[in-house]
Design a protein around this motif. Structure first.
Motif, short mmCIF file in Angstrom:
data_model
loop_
_atom_site.label_atom_id
_atom_site.label_comp_id
_atom_site.label_asym_id
_atom_site.label_seq_id
_atom_site.Cartn_x
_atom_site.Cartn_y
_atom_site.Cartn_z
N UNK A 100 33.03 -43.01 13.47
CA UNK A 100 32.74 -42.21 12.23
C UNK A 100 31.92 -41.80 12.37
N UNK A 101 30.28 -42.85 13.09
CA UNK A 101 29.10 -41.69 13.67
C UNK A 101 29.01 -41.26 14.66
N UNK A 102 30.31 -41.26 15.14
CA UNK A 102 29.90 -40.46 16.45
C UNK A 102 30.64 -39.05 16.33
N UNK A 103 31.52 -39.15 15.43
CA UNK A 103 32.46 -38.25 14.62
C UNK A 103 30.51 -37.27 13.42
N UNK A 104 30.66 -37.97 13.08
CA UNK A 104 29.55 -37.20 12.56
C UNK A 104 28.31 -36.38 13.67
N UNK A 105 28.05 -37.67 14.66
CA UNK A 105 26.69 -36.86 15.35
C UNK A 105 27.72 -35.48 16.27
N UNK A 106 29.12 -35.37 16.43
CA UNK A 106 29.54 -34.58 17.16
C UNK A 106 29.70 -33.31 16.56
N UNK A 107 29.69 -33.33 14.73
CA UNK A 107 29.34 -32.48 13.52
C UNK A 107 28.07 -31.35 13.21
N UNK A 108 27.15 -32.82 13.57
CA UNK A 108 26.18 -31.98 13.10
C UNK A 108 25.52 -30.97 14.75
N UNK A 109 26.21 -31.49 15.94
CA UNK A 109 26.26 -31.32 17.24
C UNK A 109 27.03 -29.39 17.13
N UNK A 110 27.78 -29.36 16.69
CA UNK A 110 28.34 -28.29 15.48
C UNK A 110 27.98 -27.24 14.73
N UNK A 111 26.86 -27.36 13.96
CA UNK A 111 26.27 -27.52 13.32
C UNK A 111 25.17 -26.08 13.75
N UNK A 112 24.72 -26.98 15.01
CA UNK A 112 23.78 -26.62 16.02
C UNK A 112 24.44 -25.39 16.79
N UNK A 113 25.61 -25.35 17.31
CA UNK A 113 26.49 -24.61 18.11
C UNK A 113 26.17 -23.53 16.59
N UNK A 114 26.35 -23.43 16.37
CA UNK A 114 27.24 -22.48 15.24
C UNK A 114 26.02 -21.84 14.40
N UNK A 115 24.84 -21.67 14.88
CA UNK A 115 23.67 -21.43 14.16
C UNK A 115 24.04 -19.85 14.34
N UNK A 116 23.76 -19.60 15.69
CA UNK A 116 23.73 -18.63 16.34
C UNK A 116 24.78 -18.06 15.91
#
Length: 118
Positions: A100-116
């Motif tokens: 669950x923590x790993x999945x949460x971290x992946x979602x954060x990375x995905x949000x960073x990637x989607x900013x631009x």
């Protein structure tokens, strides 16, 4: 990066700053792979006029990037996000982190990637 990739990327960032005619010619030449002769036929202008417009538009795109550096900053951010993602994946595997923590971290990375990309 080759010239085709560079101009296409710069067109994505700065294309709206070009005139309608410059945008059309860049788009047809780089995105639709039409030759100068084919573009000149479509616009009923000389091949030389197409060439001159294309070179002028390419120079403008490069000048915008030299001054604003938006595309370069985008590339650097993408490299950083990729590096962070790689480190998180490695850390999750090495430390046996809760899925669950790993999945949460992946979602954060995905949000960073989607900013631009918005």
């Amino acid at each position: 990066m080759d010239k085709l990739g560079k101009i296409s990327m710069l067109y994505d960032f700065y294309g709206e700053l070009l005139t309608a005619n410059q945008k059309n010619i860049i788009d047809l030449y780089y995105n639709y792979d039409l030759s100068l002769a084919e573009i000149s036929e479509n616009f009923s202008i000389s091949r030389q006029a197409v060439f001159d417009t294309l070179k002028r538009a390419e120079n403008l795109l490069c000048q915008y990037e030299d001054k604003l550096k938006i595309a370069g900053k985008y590339i650097e951010r993408q490299k950083i996000i990729k590096d962070i993602n790689s480190r998180i994946n490695k850390l999750c595997k090495q430390q046996n982190i809760d899925p669950d923590v790993a999945d949460h971290l992946q979602r954060i990375i995905q949000q960073l990637d989607n900013i631009d990309k918005k």
